[in-house]
Enzyme design. Structure first.
Site, short mmCIF file in Angstrom:
data_model
loop_
_atom_site.label_atom_id
_atom_site.label_comp_id
_atom_site.label_asym_id
_atom_site.label_seq_id
_atom_site.Cartn_x
_atom_site.Cartn_y
_atom_site.Cartn_z
CE1 TYR A 130 -7.74 -13.55 -44.31
CE2 TYR A 130 -9.30 -14.06 -42.57
CZ TYR A 130 -8.83 -13.19 -43.54
OH TYR A 130 -9.42 -11.96 -43.72
CE LYS A 183 1.59 -3.60 -51.63
NZ LYS A 183 1.31 -2.18 -51.99
CG ASP A 216 -1.44 -0.56 -52.18
OD1 ASP A 216 -1.35 -1.73 -52.61
OD2 ASP A 216 -0.69 -0.08 -51.34
CG ASP A 240 -12.33 -10.77 -44.58
OD1 ASP A 240 -13.51 -10.35 -44.64
OD2 ASP A 240 -11.86 -11.27 -43.55
CG ASP A 244 -15.88 -6.70 -44.51
OD1 ASP A 244 -16.66 -7.51 -45.06
OD2 ASP A 244 -15.35 -6.94 -43.40
#
Length: 356
Positions: A130, A183, A216, A240, A244
């Site tokens: 971000y 990741k 993933d 984030d 969601d």
């Protein structure tokens, strides 16, 4: 108990009003003694004061017991030099609200999942990909020429360790499992650093299981096997997106509570955005902000050993569930016909009926 409300943009004022209705009901029922303040941020303060986040708001925040932040339309804001500050990012970084805690639980008749979901995602809140919050000065995103854009990902040992500790503390009161989502197969330095710190914290909690899952696979497993997860901890962007996804799978993004917690301050904030397309129509679902306010009360109650606040949190949550169990009382985004005010009134009545 002083609470500061920052209604924000779009549907923010409407769901703020609904949340205040619910807090008033629990205040009457349990005699807590809330003192409520409201201050303008976002597009309204930009028009009136030249900034989306007035300095008076930032000065007042550390003086109150807790903050309830409405959704903001920061995508519509001008540049920072023109007064367009993202209140959500600014509060998280300035006040070190490093843990974004988002519980997700499937509800009968609302979830599309075949198996039950009851998990909490703990998202690092102050750095990562971000670009508006990962640099001391300037932006973490820049263009050296007209056809190239770069974005810097910032991962630090300090931020990784403290969000990991928040996750393990949560898991110690739940089903004793933490899943670190990463990741590291591609982000071999930054996510390796994140995992290093998570493992170090895990060693302090020998009774809690730690598993590591690539992002993933985590996204797929939330659909296929949501019941395998208890507490998930991850970096900013992954958290984030996954939270969601989990909220939508469990029923709706409009049903998920959320807090931004640090060591000294907690800010309740709905998971969803400002929904300008329905602003002012009185049809927004206020559940997320109501449950976020309940989480704030529980956070305050735990740190102050104040059982009244924790009881208030439970009473709000139970009352919301009572209303959601009745399809006719649901808002239209989840298949009902109730308006924002009617939903809030139904929750308030359930609080009155369920109070000891």
């Amino acid at each position: 108990m002083n609470l500061l409300f920052l209604p924000g943009d779009g549907i923010g004022p409407e769901i703020t009003h609904a949340t205040l209705r619910v807090l008033d009901a629990v205040d009457v029922a349990l005699g807590i003694g809330f003192s409520i303040e409201q201050m303008d941020i976002g597009l309204k303060s930009l028009a009136e004061q030249g900034t989306t986040l007035p300095q008076a708001v930032m000065e007042r925040i550390p003086q109150v017991d807790g903050v309830v932040l409405g959704p903001v339309s920061h995508y519509e804001y001008p540049s920072r030099v023109e007064g367009g500050i993202n209140p959500s990012a600014e509060l998280r970084t300035v006040f070190e609200l490093y843990a974004n805690v988002r519980p997700c639980r499937s509800r009968k008749g609302l979830s599309i999942l075949r198996r039950p979901m009851d998990l909490v995602i703990v998202r690092e809140n102050t750095e990562g990909f971000y670009s508006d919050r990962n640099m001391f000065a300037g932006s973490g995103e820049f263009m050296p020429d007209a056809d190239s854009a770069f974005s810097i990902r910032k991962i630090t040992a300090k931020a990784s360790a403290r969000v990991a500790r928040a996750a393990f503390e949560l898991a110690s009161g739940r089903r004793q499992k933490v899943t670190a989502v990463h990741k590291a197969n591609v982000l071999k330095l930054s996510d390796a650093l994140f995992l290093r710190e998570v493992r170090k914290v895990a060693a302090e909690y020998p009774d809690i299981e730690l598993e590591e899952v690539i992002v993933d696979a985590a996204a797929a497993l939330l659909i296929r096997s949501p019941d395998r997860f208890d507490v998930m901890v991850t970096t900013n962007m992954f958290g984030d997106i996954l939270s969601d996804e989990a909220s939508e799978l469990s029923g709706s993004l409009g049903l998920g509570g959320s807090i931004n917690a640090g060591d000294a301050l907690c800010v309740a904030q709905a998971q969803h955005g400002s929904a300008p397309d329905i602003a002012g129509q009185g049809v927004a679902n206020p559940t997320s902000l109501i449950l976020s306010a309940a989480m704030l009360l529980d956070w305050l109650g735990a740190r102050r050993a104040d059982e009244r606040l924790r009881r208030a949190s439970r009473l709000i949550e139970q009352s919301v569930e009572t209303v959601l169990d009745q399809p006719a009382l649901r808002t239209r985004d989840i298949g009902g016909e109730a308006r924002t005010e009617a939903f809030a009134n139904a929750v308030a009545h359930a609080i009155t009926a369920g109070a000891p």
